[in-house]
Design an enzyme around this catalytic site. Structure first.
Site, PDB file in Angstrom:
ATOM      1  CB  CYS A 174      -0.920  -0.048   1.225  1.00  0.00           C
ATOM      2  SG  CYS A 174      -1.655   1.515   1.693  1.00  0.00           S
ATOM      3  CB  CYS A 177       0.780   1.562   4.145  1.00  0.00           C
ATOM      4  SG  CYS A 177      -0.927   1.001   4.277  1.00  0.00           S
TER       5      CYS A 177
END
Length: 248
Positions: A174, A177
């Site tokens: 991600c 992230c």
């Protein structure tokens, strides 16, 4: 005869309306939107929007060819691909691509089924991107040694602490992230005397994600005395995280 001519005319109109757009479900029964765009338009919507760039090629393709800056990297052939893609924010625009467009078209269909709202699909994939002369990032992704895999029992045992605990629910593929990781590390360093901060790999800690209803990544949750007291989905500033921890 008139009926036949009417049907032919209606068919022509519908064909014209569909040009430049992938045919998915009837728009009358779904609010899902998908736009099939060339590389120039794809680059423009990325630069002007605040969505998520998604690369669905294999890791071998990513590392040998490079990827579009800030893309989330998720292999279409992963056996749990559908489960992983469900963790992405469904309300954000998705900028989707693969090598030549084949796999990403299949992902568009999957995203409609999963409830995503709007997808911009790169027609002909990175072939079109490279033919347009646009650059790719070719550096390897940095390893993050702070990501943990925990069972539900281990997670709940960790929550028994005399300090507030901030959990960063995270996945390695991600891009948001990855952007948040250095911010979380800075918060951890600055508030180490008053809070505990842990980064949990949601892909490998599925029991935890299910038990605490984690629907996307990144998700930040503060616990105190074993109970959840605050939650935030998506990117957040260092200052706001510190405010929340100081207010607990």
């Amino acid at each position: 005869m008139k009926k036949i001519l009417f049907v032919l005319a209606l068919s022509t109109i519908l064909s014209a309306c569909g040009e430049g757009q992938l045919k998915v479900q009837d728009q009358n029964v779904s609010d899902f939107q998908v736009q099939d765009v060339n590389a120039t338009n794809f680059k423009e919507v990325i630069e002007q929007g605040e969505g998520i760039i998604l690369d669905v090629r294999t890791s071998e393709e990513v590392y040998s060819k490079g990827y579009i800056q800030d893309a989330s990297l998720l292999d279409y052939y992963d056996e749990d691909f559908r489960e992983k893609i469900s963790l992405m924010s469904k309300d954000k625009d998705i900028y989707l691509y693969c090598a030549s467009g084949g796999r990403s078209i299949e992902v568009v269909k999957m995203m409609e089924e999963l409830g995503f709202k709007r997808v911009y699909h790169l027609n002909n994939g990175l072939m079109d991107w490279e033919n347009a002369g646009f650059t790719l990032v070719k550096d390897a992704l940095a390893k993050d040694d702070k990501i943990e895999e925990l069972s539900l029992d281990e997670f709940e045992a960790m929550l028994v602490a005399d300090k507030p605990i901030l959990i960063d629910f995270h996945t390695v593929w991600c891009a948001p992230c990855r952007k948040m990781a250095p911010i979380i590390d800075k918060v951890e360093e600055d508030l180490k005397d008053m809070a505990i901060i842990r980064r949990i790999d949601l892909d490998k800690s599925k029991e935890v994600g299910k038990a605490y209803s984690i629907q996307g990544v990144p998700v930040f949750v503060i616990f105190k005395d074993g109970k959840e007291v605050w939650r935030h989905n998506g990117i957040i500033s260092e200052e706001e995280l510190k405010v929340q921890l100081n207010n607990i």
